[in-house]
Design an enzyme around this catalytic site. Structure first.
Site, PDB file in Angstrom:
ATOM      1  N   CYS A 175       0.835  -1.392  -0.172  1.00 21.64           N
ATOM      2  CA  CYS A 175       0.065  -0.001   0.082  1.00 21.64           C
ATOM      3  C   CYS A 175       0.911   1.160  -0.073  1.00 21.64           C
ATOM      4  CB  CYS A 175      -0.897  -0.088   1.413  1.00 21.64           C
ATOM      5  SG  CYS A 175      -0.177   0.236   2.837  1.00 21.64           S
ATOM      6  N   THR A 176       0.370   2.326  -0.139  1.00 20.85           N
ATOM      7  CA  THR A 176       0.866   3.482  -0.135  1.00 20.85           C
ATOM      8  C   THR A 176       1.694   3.926   1.082  1.00 20.85           C
ATOM      9  OG1 THR A 176      -0.978   4.865   0.446  1.00 20.85           O
ATOM     10  CG2 THR A 176      -0.615   4.644  -1.957  1.00 20.85           C
TER      11      THR A 176
END
Length: 101
Positions: free
Chosen positions: A9-10
């Site tokens: 994920c970011t």
């Protein structure tokens, strides 16, 4: 069916690990084996081996960012989704994969 996945994920923290657990639970619940590699803020964990990849029927890329080592999956059947799909709808994702294979 044998599956492998890369999850990132970011921020590389919460969604990465939640998505990993959701994918594992959904795949195992439906009788499939899965190995999941995470690429987060602490680096790569659960690194997929060459054998893992060779034996896999499909690669799940549940990523929101550019991941490393993607050349390992050349020639493999892949599906790419955002991590929130793996978090919120892992069961439906596994069902979709079953229908496509």
């Amino acid at each position: 069916m044998k599956l492998v996945a890369v999850v990132a994920c970011t921020s590389g923290i919460a969604h990465t690990y939640i998505a990993r657990e959701k994918l594992i639970n959904a795949a195992e619940k439906r009788g499939h084996s899965i190995k999941v590699e995470t690429q987060g803020t602490i680096g790569v964990e659960g690194k997929l081996t060459k054998k893992d990849i060779e034996e896999a029927d499909l690669v799940i890329m549940a990523t929101d960012i550019q991941t490393t080592g993607n050349e390992r999956f050349e020639g493999k059947r892949k599906i790419k989704v955002a991590t929130n799909i793996a978090v919120k709808a892992a069961g439906q994702l596994i069902e979709k994969i079953e229908k496509e294979i």
